[in-house]
Design a protein around this motif. Structure first.
Motif: not given
Length: 119
Positions: A3-24
């Motif tokens: 479903k996901i291959k090299k070169g695809d544009l993806v978004q991180v959907i889990t983890g800490a929010k960006q305002d708390r230093g995460g990558d979601r």
């Protein structure tokens, strides 16, 4: 088929929010898929710091020091981005018959679930 291959544009959907230093919520291009398709390395996401011992090469230049690079994350923590809406979407497949040089071949095409467009 992956479903996901090299070169695809993806978004991180889990983890800490960006305002708390995460990558979601961060979006990036997939640099490589490893561990049999279970982990992906995403550009600009999950930076880690590695300390390498200082050494010397044959030419006399110094090596080592502190390096930062992207570490792999699990494929379930990212979602493919729909090219039209630029939002994360689920991925499905559509079976098509392709004719090339008079030979019929059945192929699967990745499709965004929300918009129904090919990815």
């Amino acid at each position: 088929m992956a479903k996901i291959k090299k070169g695809d544009l993806v978004q991180v959907i889990t983890g800490a929010k960006q305002d708390r230093g995460g990558d979601r919520g961060k979006q990036g291009k997939v640099l490589e898929v490893i561990d049999g398709g279970q982990r992906v390395v995403v550009e600009g996401v999950n930076y880690i710091t590695k300390h390498n011992r200082i050494g010397q090469t044959q030419r006399g230049t110094k090596t080592g020091g502190i390096e930062t690079y992207e570490a792999p994350i699990h494929i379930s923590n990212v979602a493919l981005v729909d090219p039209d809406s630029k939002k994360p979407t689920r991925v499905g497949f559509r079976v098509e018959e392709q004719v090339k040089d008079g030979v019929k071949k059945t192929v699967r095409v990745r499709v965004a679930k929300k918009s129904g467009k090919d990815i």
